[in-house]
Write an enzyme that holds these catalytic residues in place. Structure first.
Site, PDB file in Angstrom:
ATOM      1  CG  HIS A  48       5.513 -47.488 -44.985  1.00  0.00           C
ATOM      2  ND1 HIS A  48       5.825 -47.039 -46.340  1.00  0.00           N
ATOM      3  CD2 HIS A  48       4.688 -46.941 -44.299  1.00  0.00           C
ATOM      4  CE1 HIS A  48       4.807 -46.310 -46.618  1.00  0.00           C
ATOM      5  NE2 HIS A  48       4.207 -46.179 -45.343  1.00  0.00           N
ATOM      6  NE  ARG A  73       1.647 -50.010 -41.783  1.00  0.00           N
ATOM      7  CZ  ARG A  73       2.216 -48.916 -41.518  1.00  0.00           C
ATOM      8  NH1 ARG A  73       1.670 -47.826 -41.311  1.00  0.00           N
ATOM      9  NH2 ARG A  73       3.577 -48.754 -41.646  1.00  0.00           N
ATOM     10  CD  GLU A 152      -1.896 -43.391 -42.407  1.00  0.00           C
ATOM     11  OE1 GLU A 152      -0.704 -43.136 -41.827  1.00  0.00           O
ATOM     12  OE2 GLU A 152      -1.811 -44.317 -43.190  1.00  0.00           O
ATOM     13  CG  ASP A 178       1.515 -41.177 -43.898  1.00  0.00           C
ATOM     14  OD1 ASP A 178       2.325 -40.444 -44.827  1.00  0.00           O
ATOM     15  OD2 ASP A 178       1.566 -42.353 -43.832  1.00  0.00           O
TER      16      ASP A 178
HETATM   17  C1  3PY Z   1       2.506 -43.184 -39.886  1.00  0.00           C
HETATM   18  O1  3PY Z   1       3.204 -42.432 -38.936  1.00  0.00           O
HETATM   19  O2  3PY Z   1       2.184 -42.401 -40.933  1.00  0.00           O
HETATM   20  C2  3PY Z   1       2.555 -44.619 -39.927  1.00  0.00           C
HETATM   21  O3  3PY Z   1       1.797 -45.086 -40.636  1.00  0.00           O
HETATM   22  C3  3PY Z   1       3.091 -45.345 -38.781  1.00  0.00           C
HETATM   23  O4  3PY Z   1       3.559 -46.395 -39.377  1.00  0.00           O
HETATM   24 MG    MG Z   2       1.231 -43.713 -42.385  1.00  0.00          MG
END
Ligand code: 3PY
Ligand code: MG
Length: 256
Positions: A48, A73, A152, A178
């Site tokens: 991101h 990442r 996530e 997420d």
């Molecule tokens: C999230 O919180 O989904 C993340 O990927 C943090 O960067």
């Molecule tokens: Mg995320």
């Protein structure tokens, strides 16, 4: 040659808590400044954040210059990029949206040399930044570079024990935004909410039971301590964009 700095993998495996800054602006000197400010590690975000391969190539060297550990990442599913980042000198790679054992196996394969994985040979820059000769890099890389799988989604939680059991997966990294979005079926972002934190606690417990590292993204400074108490040892806190905006807003106010 001996490593120029302590090894991130060894520190985390020895249960030391490490806080990483989060770098989204593709400006290598900012990544260096995080280290100079005292952060133990800096994560360059290609998912991101605004980083691309060129800014990561320069960024990992800048992080080393600032005396911090080098984490990157990757974007979702870019396992080939994970191998390239190790070649560029990343000590750990975080892969988002690892939702199954198959996702984890593909990631581990890109991260580890045979017989554990299928990483292709060519780590000259990585060896330099690790302070190792190229032959020594081969002996040590599988143990001393970390593959961290992001958990996530509910699917990832359901498959967590299988993901943790994949050889070459060194640990997990929780994305609470997420996670809250997917746990609520898209209804709300609630990274600090009760349900999200309960899931995060369970993930840390299961990761530690499997002998793997647990990491998490923290949006508030208080969450860092809470995460540590849950068993997390790699905590991301502090993003360059919000830190700069906050500091600039304060300067404007102070000058006005
Ligand atoms: C999230 O919180 O989904 C993340 O990927 C943090 O960067
Ligand atoms: Mg995320």
């Amino acid at each position: 040659m001996t490593p120029a700095q302590p090894i991130l993998a060894s520190r985390l495996k020895a249960d030391e808590a490490i806080v990483t800054a989060w770098s989204t602006l593709a400006v290598p000197i900012l990544a260096e400044l995080f280290g100079r400010a005292g952060y133990a590690a800096v994560t360059l975000d290609m998912q991101h954040g605004l980083h691309d391969l060129a800014s990561v190539r320069e960024g990992v060297a800048s992080i080393a210059l600032g005396g911090a550990h080098r984490i990157v990442r990757i974007p979702v599913g870019e396992t080939a990029t994970a191998s390239r980042l190790l070649d560029m000198g990343a000590e750990a790679v975080i892969a988002p949206m690892i939702n199954s054992a198959a996702d984890a196996r593909a990631f581990a394969e890109a991260m580890k040399y045979p017989p554990l994985g299928a990483r292709s040979w060519g780590p000259q820059r990585g060896a330099q930044l690790a302070g190792l000769s190229v032959p020594d890099y081969l002996v040590r890389a599988n143990d001393e570079t970390l593959a961290l799988a992001m958990i996530e989604t509910p699917a990832a939680i359901a498959a967590l024990d299988e993901i943790l059991a994949v050889p070459g997966i060194d640990g997990v990294f929780v994305g609470p935004s997420d996670l809250s979005l997917t746990l609520s079926g898209g209804a709300k972002l609630d990274p600090g909410g009760e349900k999200t934190l309960a899931a995060a606690a369970e993930i840390a417990t299961r990761a530690r039971a499997a002998g793997k590292i647990a990491g998490i993204f923290c949006l508030e400074p208080e969450t860092v301590g809470k995460a540590k108490a849950m068993g997390y040892r790699l905590m991301a806190y502090g993003g360059d964009m919000s830190l700069f905006l906050g500091a600039a807003q304060q300067a404007v106010k102070a000058a006005g």
